[in-house]
Scaffold this active site. Structure first.
Site, short mmCIF file in Angstrom:
data_model
loop_
_atom_site.label_atom_id
_atom_site.label_comp_id
_atom_site.label_asym_id
_atom_site.label_seq_id
_atom_site.Cartn_x
_atom_site.Cartn_y
_atom_site.Cartn_z
N CYS A 38 28.76 -18.08 -29.41
CA CYS A 38 29.29 -19.31 -28.87
C CYS A 38 30.65 -19.56 -29.50
O CYS A 38 30.99 -18.97 -30.52
CB CYS A 38 28.37 -20.49 -29.15
SG CYS A 38 26.75 -20.38 -28.37
N GLY A 64 31.28 -16.87 -24.89
CA GLY A 64 30.17 -17.41 -24.12
C GLY A 64 30.60 -17.77 -22.73
O GLY A 64 31.56 -18.51 -22.54
N ASN A 139 28.01 -23.02 -33.33
CA ASN A 139 28.02 -21.57 -33.15
C ASN A 139 27.14 -20.98 -34.23
O ASN A 139 27.37 -21.18 -35.43
CB ASN A 139 29.44 -21.01 -33.28
CG ASN A 139 29.45 -19.49 -33.33
OD1 ASN A 139 28.60 -18.83 -32.75
ND2 ASN A 139 30.42 -18.94 -34.04
N GLY A 140 26.11 -20.25 -33.82
CA GLY A 140 25.20 -19.63 -34.78
C GLY A 140 23.77 -19.80 -34.38
O GLY A 140 23.46 -20.08 -33.21
N TYR A 279 32.87 -6.47 -32.40
CA TYR A 279 32.73 -6.82 -30.98
C TYR A 279 33.14 -8.24 -30.63
O TYR A 279 33.87 -8.45 -29.66
CB TYR A 279 31.26 -6.61 -30.55
CG TYR A 279 31.00 -6.95 -29.11
CD1 TYR A 279 31.31 -6.04 -28.10
CD2 TYR A 279 30.46 -8.18 -28.74
CE1 TYR A 279 31.08 -6.35 -26.77
CE2 TYR A 279 30.24 -8.50 -27.41
CZ TYR A 279 30.54 -7.58 -26.43
OH TYR A 279 30.33 -7.88 -25.11
#
Length: 507
Positions: A38, A64, A139-140, A279
């Site tokens: 995210c 995302g 995010n996580g 990535y």
């Protein structure tokens, strides 16, 4: 809190209504890759807060693509716009931005790792607490989120979403501290796992990063206004200045009095996620002082040192394999060619009409550039290998286009373990490298040779002498099984470790 009409829409799952064959195809083409996490963005004190947040989210779209949302505050009310789909589908329209007035805003782009893809899970999540409104973008992934959720529900909490992020709102709400920031820190002390949080109250913009620094968060500035976001590329798109990384375990607060920093956790050795370099992050971002593009080139160069074979051309698997292929080509002296052309305009839920077309479905996204590969010995460079299904189809596509030999190289070590920090990977049984030998994997994908970047080689490409097992510098658990935090939720289930779905557990 303003609740626009679209927030009352049905909770739509984009896979709903697809046939079993279409679902299988979608899983086949999109399940054989790492899935984005995210992205978060927040700005304080700028008259164009919502518009700037939308631009920042656009730069973070790679993190995302399932949903996007923005919450703003105009001095008297909070305003929210949340939608399924891409940022540009909603926030490029002036009338939407006009519904988000105020000089403070937080935003989020989402790929779900806990909770289904439904509108009520789209972030930022918002709640009216005793001290006022609170919006949170996360995010996580929390590794004790399910455990905390069960405890909260037993004690009377009513959950409105199926995400672990909502747990944070409840923990803040139930704290008995008098000051907001103390209540916020109370909540952080109860959670485990990986998080980069950007939160908004009627007075403050707050950023927080987990004590190990697994997920990234950076501080920038535009026209004297502070910005918190996941990557530096979101600063670049709006012409903002990068200031620094938020430190692991740091809580930073911006309000009318300026900046306030809290460090509520004992110091820990940082363990940032290595997949940000492999990535997730955009190549033009700077993560923890390192250029993502240069690191990926270094991965490719290290691959060439470790596993080169006589070839005629180096071919990247687009798009994430491109920088590593450049590095491989530069180090080996073998020409770089775009032997695969990617179609960027293929819809995610494209339905295949027949089984025969299904079996060649990868060509919807990738096509062979015959002129660059026919009659040549080629080496394919990709960032990682998950299930192997797409790799198999790409190798076959290269042979069908006339490649004389097809060798495959991965710019990361074999993925052997699942992730619980925000990367949507299969259970261990679904990871090709966890269930097959190197030779078996080579036979499955049909390559003439197959090799991965070594663990020590990966660390050397990052400027380290190698991996220190007693003190690894990165969260590399997908390769080594050395998880950097407690996995509370996993230890409380008898099932094979997996990425937990709060929706499945709560229903």
């Amino acid at each position: 809190m303003r609740h626009p009409d679209q927030d009352a829409q049905l909770d739509l799952d984009p896979k709903a209504g697809l046939s079993p064959a279409a679902l299988e195809l979608q899983d086949d083409l999109e399940g054989d890759t790492l899935r984005e996490e995210c992205g978060v963005f927040g700005i304080y004190g700028h008259p164009d807060a919502a518009a700037i947040t939308a631009l920042g989210l656009h730069a973070l779209q790679h993190r995302g693509q399932e949903a996007a949302g923005i919450v703003s505050y105009d001095g008297s009310r909070f305003h929210s716009e949340r939608r399924l789909g891409l940022v540009g589908d909603t926030f490029s329209r002036r009338e939407v931005i006009d519904r988000l007035p105020g000089n403070m805003a937080v935003g989020h782009v989402r790929y779900s790792t806990t909770g289904a893809t439904i509108l009520r899970n789209v972030q930022p999540l918002f709640a009216e607490l005793n001290a006022g409104g609170l919006a949170v973008a996360h995010n996580g992934n929390l590794t004790n989120g399910l455990t905390l959720r069960r405890e909260l529900v037993r004690n009377g909490a009513m959950m409105q979403s199926t995400t672990d992020t909502e747990v944070i709102l409840h923990l803040v709400a139930r704290s008995r501290r008098s000051r907001f920031i103390e209540r916020y820190i109370d909540a952080l002390r109860e959670i485990e796992g990986a998080y980069a949080l950007v939160s908004l109250t009627n007075k403050k913009l707050v950023g927080a990063r987990d004590p190990r620094g697994i997920r990234p968060l950076v501080l920038g500035e535009l026209d004297g206004c502070p910005i918190l976001t996941s990557e530096t590329c979101a600063l670049d798109i709006i012409g903002a200045r990068f200031i620094r990384d938020i430190e692991p375990g740091e809580v930073i607060v911006f309000d009318e009095n300026g900046q306030d920093i809290h460090k509520p956790f004992p110091p820990m050795a940082p363990r940032p996620c290595i997949f940000e370099y492999i990535y997730f992050s955009r190549p033009d971002s700077i993560v923890h002082g390192r250029s993502v593009y240069e690191v990926r080139k270094a991965f490719g160069a290290q691959l060439a040192r470790e596993s080169h074979v006589p070839i005629d051309v180096v071919v990247p698997v687009p798009d994430s394999g491109v920088p590593a292929a450049v590095g491989y080509s530069q180090h080996s002296g073998v020409p770089f060619e775009l032997g695969i052309i990617r179609n960027h305009y293929v819809g995610r839920t494209f339905i295949q009409p027949t089984q025969a077309i299904r079996e060649s479905g990868v060509r919807m996204k990738h096509s062979a550039n015959r002129a660059a590969i026919e009659g040549k010995r080629i080496i394919l460079i990709d960032d990682s290998l998950v299930r192997g299904t797409t790799s198999k189809k790409i190798v076959r596509m290269m042979r069908d286009a006339g490649a004389k030999e097809v060798h495959f190289r991965l710019a990361s070590p074999p993925i052997l373990y699942p992730d619980y920090y925000g990367i949507d990977l299969p259970d261990r049984g679904g990871l090709l490298a966890a269930t097959h030998s190197l030779e078996e994997m080579r036979e499955i994908i049909g390559a003439d040779s197959l090799a991965f970047l070594s663990i020590d080689g990966m660390y050397r490409a990052m400027g380290e002498p190698g991996r220190d097992p007693a003190n690894p510098k990165f969260s590399d658990h997908c390769f080594t099984g050395a998880y950097p935090t407690h996995l509370t939720d996993q230890t409380q289930t008898e099932q094979q470790p997996r990425q937990l779905s709060l929706l499945a557990e709560a229903s």
